[in-house]
Every structure is written in structure tokens, then in C-alpha cells.
Scaffold this motif. Sequence first.
Motif, PDB file in Angstrom:
ATOM      1  N   PHE A   8       1.100  -0.936  -0.151  1.00  0.00           N
ATOM      2  CA  PHE A   8      -0.141   0.160   0.142  1.00  0.00           C
ATOM      3  C   PHE A   8       0.843   1.322  -0.045  1.00  0.00           C
ATOM      4  O   PHE A   8       1.854   1.129  -0.209  1.00  0.00           O
ATOM      5  N   VAL A   9       0.652   2.682  -0.438  1.00  0.00           N
ATOM      6  CA  VAL A   9       1.052   3.715  -0.365  1.00  0.00           C
ATOM      7  C   VAL A   9       1.482   3.775   1.099  1.00  0.00           C
ATOM      8  O   VAL A   9       2.498   4.263   1.227  1.00  0.00           O
ATOM      9  N   ASP A  10       0.605   4.028   2.271  1.00  0.00           N
ATOM     10  CA  ASP A  10       0.670   4.387   3.437  1.00  0.00           C
ATOM     11  C   ASP A  10       1.310   3.200   4.088  1.00  0.00           C
ATOM     12  O   ASP A  10       1.198   2.062   3.717  1.00  0.00           O
ATOM     13  N   GLU A  68      -9.646  -9.619  15.055  1.00  0.00           N
ATOM     14  CA  GLU A  68      -9.119 -10.176  13.411  1.00  0.00           C
ATOM     15  C   GLU A  68      -9.718  -9.904  12.608  1.00  0.00           C
ATOM     16  O   GLU A  68     -11.293  -9.897  12.740  1.00  0.00           O
ATOM     17  N   GLY A  69      -9.877  -9.234  11.586  1.00  0.00           N
ATOM     18  CA  GLY A  69     -11.095  -9.362  10.021  1.00  0.00           C
ATOM     19  C   GLY A  69     -10.382  -9.801   9.284  1.00  0.00           C
ATOM     20  O   GLY A  69      -9.037 -10.500   8.909  1.00  0.00           O
ATOM     21  N   ASP A  70     -11.176 -10.268   8.311  1.00  0.00           N
ATOM     22  CA  ASP A  70     -11.374 -10.748   6.780  1.00  0.00           C
ATOM     23  C   ASP A  70     -12.815 -10.283   5.832  1.00  0.00           C
ATOM     24  O   ASP A  70     -13.673 -10.257   6.282  1.00  0.00           O
ATOM     25  N   LEU A  71     -12.467 -11.411   4.586  1.00  0.00           N
ATOM     26  CA  LEU A  71     -13.727 -10.599   4.162  1.00  0.00           C
ATOM     27  C   LEU A  71     -13.831 -12.093   3.419  1.00  0.00           C
ATOM     28  O   LEU A  71     -12.996 -12.908   3.461  1.00  0.00           O
ATOM     29  N   ILE A  72     -15.675 -12.588   3.603  1.00  0.00           N
ATOM     30  CA  ILE A  72     -15.376 -13.731   2.436  1.00  0.00           C
ATOM     31  C   ILE A  72     -16.526 -13.457   1.509  1.00  0.00           C
ATOM     32  O   ILE A  72     -17.015 -12.056   1.727  1.00  0.00           O
ATOM     33  N   THR A  73     -16.171 -13.996   0.337  1.00  0.00           N
ATOM     34  CA  THR A  73     -16.839 -13.691  -0.643  1.00  0.00           C
ATOM     35  C   THR A  73     -17.724 -14.376  -1.610  1.00  0.00           C
ATOM     36  O   THR A  73     -17.352 -16.172  -1.393  1.00  0.00           O
ATOM     37  N   GLY A  74     -19.164 -13.971  -1.946  1.00  0.00           N
ATOM     38  CA  GLY A  74     -19.482 -15.017  -2.953  1.00  0.00           C
ATOM     39  C   GLY A  74     -19.429 -15.414  -4.207  1.00  0.00           C
ATOM     40  O   GLY A  74     -18.221 -15.419  -4.820  1.00  0.00           O
ATOM     41  N   ALA A  75     -20.408 -15.531  -4.965  1.00  0.00           N
ATOM     42  CA  ALA A  75     -20.018 -16.281  -6.310  1.00  0.00           C
ATOM     43  C   ALA A  75     -19.350 -15.225  -7.372  1.00  0.00           C
ATOM     44  O   ALA A  75     -19.647 -14.010  -7.276  1.00  0.00           O
ATOM     45  N   LEU A  89     -21.764  -5.514   2.737  1.00  0.00           N
ATOM     46  CA  LEU A  89     -20.923  -4.591   1.856  1.00  0.00           C
ATOM     47  C   LEU A  89     -21.914  -4.000   0.737  1.00  0.00           C
ATOM     48  O   LEU A  89     -22.047  -4.959  -0.374  1.00  0.00           O
ATOM     49  N   PRO A  90     -23.166  -4.221   0.783  1.00  0.00           N
ATOM     50  CA  PRO A  90     -24.649  -3.528  -0.601  1.00  0.00           C
ATOM     51  C   PRO A  90     -24.039  -3.785  -2.057  1.00  0.00           C
ATOM     52  O   PRO A  90     -24.152  -4.759  -2.625  1.00  0.00           O
ATOM     53  N   GLY A  91     -23.164  -2.439  -1.855  1.00  0.00           N
ATOM     54  CA  GLY A  91     -22.214  -2.200  -3.029  1.00  0.00           C
ATOM     55  C   GLY A  91     -21.084  -3.106  -3.750  1.00  0.00           C
ATOM     56  O   GLY A  91     -21.263  -4.157  -4.975  1.00  0.00           O
ATOM     57  N   ASP A  92     -19.929  -3.359  -3.513  1.00  0.00           N
ATOM     58  CA  ASP A  92     -18.883  -3.354  -3.580  1.00  0.00           C
ATOM     59  C   ASP A  92     -17.604  -3.723  -2.588  1.00  0.00           C
ATOM     60  O   ASP A  92     -18.811  -3.331  -1.567  1.00  0.00           O
ATOM     61  N   HIS A  93     -16.823  -4.124  -2.297  1.00  0.00           N
ATOM     62  CA  HIS A  93     -16.420  -4.444  -1.200  1.00  0.00           C
ATOM     63  C   HIS A  93     -14.594  -4.007  -1.798  1.00  0.00           C
ATOM     64  O   HIS A  93     -13.377  -4.152  -1.232  1.00  0.00           O
ATOM     65  N   SER A  94     -14.854  -2.981  -2.283  1.00  0.00           N
ATOM     66  CA  SER A  94     -13.646  -1.404  -2.433  1.00  0.00           C
ATOM     67  C   SER A  94     -12.943  -1.294  -1.264  1.00  0.00           C
ATOM     68  O   SER A  94     -14.140  -1.442  -0.224  1.00  0.00           O
ATOM     69  N   GLY A 127      -4.973  -7.782   2.368  1.00  0.00           N
ATOM     70  CA  GLY A 127      -5.549  -7.732   0.909  1.00  0.00           C
ATOM     71  C   GLY A 127      -5.450  -6.717   0.040  1.00  0.00           C
ATOM     72  O   GLY A 127      -5.482  -5.786   1.865  1.00  0.00           O
ATOM     73  N   ALA A 128      -5.858  -5.952  -0.701  1.00  0.00           N
ATOM     74  CA  ALA A 128      -6.089  -5.328  -1.232  1.00  0.00           C
ATOM     75  C   ALA A 128      -7.225  -3.872  -0.354  1.00  0.00           C
ATOM     76  O   ALA A 128      -7.679  -2.565  -0.441  1.00  0.00           O
ATOM     77  N   GLU A 129      -8.112  -4.863   0.122  1.00  0.00           N
ATOM     78  CA  GLU A 129      -9.266  -4.240   0.460  1.00  0.00           C
ATOM     79  C   GLU A 129      -8.870  -2.773   1.802  1.00  0.00           C
ATOM     80  O   GLU A 129      -9.771  -2.208   1.989  1.00  0.00           O
ATOM     81  N   MET A 130      -7.914  -3.735   2.471  1.00  0.00           N
ATOM     82  CA  MET A 130      -7.525  -2.386   3.681  1.00  0.00           C
ATOM     83  C   MET A 130      -6.221  -1.490   3.070  1.00  0.00           C
ATOM     84  O   MET A 130      -5.534  -0.930   3.709  1.00  0.00           O
ATOM     85  N   ALA A 131      -6.389  -0.879   2.012  1.00  0.00           N
ATOM     86  CA  ALA A 131      -5.559   0.005   1.215  1.00  0.00           C
ATOM     87  C   ALA A 131      -5.986   1.885   1.528  1.00  0.00           C
ATOM     88  O   ALA A 131      -5.051   1.957   1.287  1.00  0.00           O
ATOM     89  N   THR A 132      -7.187   1.476   2.304  1.00  0.00           N
ATOM     90  CA  THR A 132      -7.251   2.720   2.965  1.00  0.00           C
ATOM     91  C   THR A 132      -7.024   2.422   4.380  1.00  0.00           C
ATOM     92  O   THR A 132      -7.851   3.956   5.227  1.00  0.00           O
ATOM     93  N   HIS A 133      -6.258   1.995   5.140  1.00  0.00           N
ATOM     94  CA  HIS A 133      -6.297   1.621   6.267  1.00  0.00           C
ATOM     95  C   HIS A 133      -5.674   2.405   7.555  1.00  0.00           C
ATOM     96  O   HIS A 133      -6.515   2.457   8.954  1.00  0.00           O
ATOM     97  N   ARG A 134      -4.968   3.722   6.407  1.00  0.00           N
ATOM     98  CA  ARG A 134      -4.736   4.890   7.233  1.00  0.00           C
ATOM     99  C   ARG A 134      -5.754   5.698   7.957  1.00  0.00           C
ATOM    100  O   ARG A 134      -6.056   5.728   8.941  1.00  0.00           O
ATOM    101  N   SER A 135      -6.455   5.929   6.979  1.00  0.00           N
ATOM    102  CA  SER A 135      -7.553   6.895   7.071  1.00  0.00           C
ATOM    103  C   SER A 135      -9.143   6.140   7.936  1.00  0.00           C
ATOM    104  O   SER A 135      -9.604   6.871   8.923  1.00  0.00           O
ATOM    105  N   PHE A 136      -8.647   4.354   8.359  1.00  0.00           N
ATOM    106  CA  PHE A 136      -9.868   4.172   9.130  1.00  0.00           C
ATOM    107  C   PHE A 136      -9.214   4.168  10.518  1.00  0.00           C
ATOM    108  O   PHE A 136      -9.438   4.426  11.447  1.00  0.00           O
ATOM    109  N   SER A 137      -8.158   4.264  11.233  1.00  0.00           N
ATOM    110  CA  SER A 137      -7.573   4.640  11.964  1.00  0.00           C
ATOM    111  C   SER A 137      -7.437   5.344  12.121  1.00  0.00           C
ATOM    112  O   SER A 137      -7.693   5.688  13.556  1.00  0.00           O
TER     113      SER A 137
END
Length: 398
Positions: free
Chosen positions: A232-234, A256-263, A285-290, A318-328
Amino acid sequence: MRRTGATRGEAAVAVGVHPRTAKDWDRGIRGSRNARIYPDGRVVDYTSGVTTMTTPAAGSGPVQQTVVMTKVDTPISARYLSLEEREKLRDMSAAGASLRTIAAALGRAPSTLSREVARNSDPEGGYRPYRAHRAAAARRPRPKGRKLLTGHAVGRYVQEKLLLRWSPEQISKTLIKDFPRDQEMRVTHETIYQALYLQGRGGLRREVATALRTGRARRKERRSGERRRPRFVDPMVMISERPPEIEDRAVPGHWEGDLITGAHNKSAIATLVERTTRYVMLVRLPGDHSAEAVRDGLVATMGTLPEHLRGSLTWDQGAEMATHRSFSIATGIDVYFCDPASPWQRGSNENTNGLLRQYFPKGTDLSVYGPEDLEHVAQELNGRPRKTLGWDTPCVIY
């Protein structure tokens, strides 16, 4: 002027050179535009940063060999004496210490130091560490001809088999079967790969490289976990830097966290498990998991927790945590990342994801489940007794 008794400074002023130049001349050091030439044969090239040492070749009389030494004073391995150890050997020996005393101080065998002094002492000046270090570096290379480059029979054998599209490992092992008593007919598969890939070894025709199944004429670099490019950038804070109280599960509030994905990975649910109580929370995550969608969902869900339960979050890379800094920044929760391909570092979360597949089978569309559905599943899991909790439920412990 020096022979007549003049000091070095007086001679330098009279000749019109810098005192440091006069000092070099006094020591027999000659200088050129880009190099310094020492009396013992060393040549230090400033442009390449390489020191060359010319010494008589063993048993060959006047024939000279050149040994290239880059950063001679840099320790190569704990197996070899370093320059610092050689200096300490000289100093302690001059102070009257025995070789056994010095060996104990250096953590070396007395026989190692005995051989060192015997091999590298000067009859006139005694043991000098810098001279000894250079002599040891000059003796270290033991070059020998490469079988694949000198027309050796094994080289012809390798070339024939490569043209039959045998792999280097197949060739290496078959040589042992075909020539069980001939030790000269041996070559490792790594040697074959190097002869094919590395520049300047051209003992095998370049066309032979096409016989390799990869079709590559150059070796592909494989990065280890330590050499991976930043994900990641951060910058990430790795799990190895996680405080001990998180590791031993003594204090609640660390997740601890993660994603489970569908079809077809088109839908997802974020899963959160508290490390001490195994309490589960699910994030829709109704729309997407970006990265932005995951961040917003985690901020909304973990924002409902009291302050003492917002300690940290451990996630994979995973790429879904690319914005981890803003989350923190939004939650005040530190994020730690697991090492690549190390799911056991989030063992509680991985186990929970397996349990969740009872409710959300693989290959289903997870976007059809609403907030009430996720809440119902989380309550059922939190109401199950757990062996690790002494058969209490996460709800009771939480």
C-alpha cells in the motif's frame, strides 16, 4: 630532505605539496588520477570502489595473479575472522595475553588463532592485522575450471540432453545412474541453470536455452517475503510489532478481520472476531468490497463499540485494506498486517469464517442478505458454547 633530518612538514612546505601527500610519499604510496597504489601491491580504484591485490601465484615463481577484493574490511561470514577480531588479537597479544585467553574473549578456538598468527605474521614486523586481513582475502578464492565451459564430456552430455528437452534436474540425476563410478561425470541442476542463464558463461550454446520448458533465456527473480514491494501507499505495521498483551489475548478489545466472498468474488461480507472472547460482528457490503467501501463499513460498525473495546485490528494484506490509515484516523484503532500467505496468524478469524460458510455457502450471492440476516447469524454464533472458553458462550464472556 627527510634523509637529511628534515621533518615531514618542513619537507612538504619546501617541495610545495600538501602534508597528506607528503605523508603518503613517506609511506611509499603513489597516487594517480583515480587510484592509490600501495607498496604491498594494493591498488584502490576510486571510480569503481574496488581494491585489487597482486600477489605471487602459489608454486608458479614470477607469474602474478590478481585477486579482486571489494570492501575487504567488510565481514563476509562469522566463519572467517573479521578485521576487528584481527585488531583485537594484535592488541591483546601486545598486552601479553595468551592465545587461549584471546580465543576465549573472541569466542574462537585457540587453534584458529594459532594458525592465524603462523600464516600471517611478518618476520620483520610481526603480526599486523591489516596485512593479515589482506593476505587472507587474497588466499580465499580457489578458482577452478567449469566442466560445462571447458569441453568436458559432461558438458557434451548436458547439451545433448537439453536438445532432447530434458530438464536440468533430470540430466543431473540421470548422470548418476549412467556413470555410477565416474565422479567426474557429475553436475548439479543449479550449475546447468547458471550456465544457461548467467551472462559471460556461454559454455552452452545460447540456442539450448530454448529447450527449457519456461522458454526463458533469463532467470526470473523470485522475491522473498522480506523483499516484496510495499503493498500500500501508506506503510503497513506488521504483526511482529503487535504488543504482547494483544498476542496473549489477555486484554479484550483486539479484533481480527477478513472478507468472505460470494459467487465470482462479486459480493462480500466483512467478518470481525474479538480475540479474547471470540465475539463475532458481521459487516454488510451491499455495493462492492473496494477499499473505500470496506473502510466505511468497518468505521460504522466498530464505531458502535465502547472505547475500551476499540484496541486494534489485525488483517491480511488484501487490497481491501488499502485505506487502513484513514480507518485508523477515523476510529483510533491501530491496524496490524499479517505476513504474506500466513492465515494462521489470524487463527480465530479463519476458524470463524469456516463456521460462517454453514450460513453463507461458497458460490452464493452474498448481496441478497440484509442487515437483519447478518445480525441473526452473528447472534447464533455468539450464542454457541466454545471449548476454548470453557464451554461458555462469547455473549456471556463479552
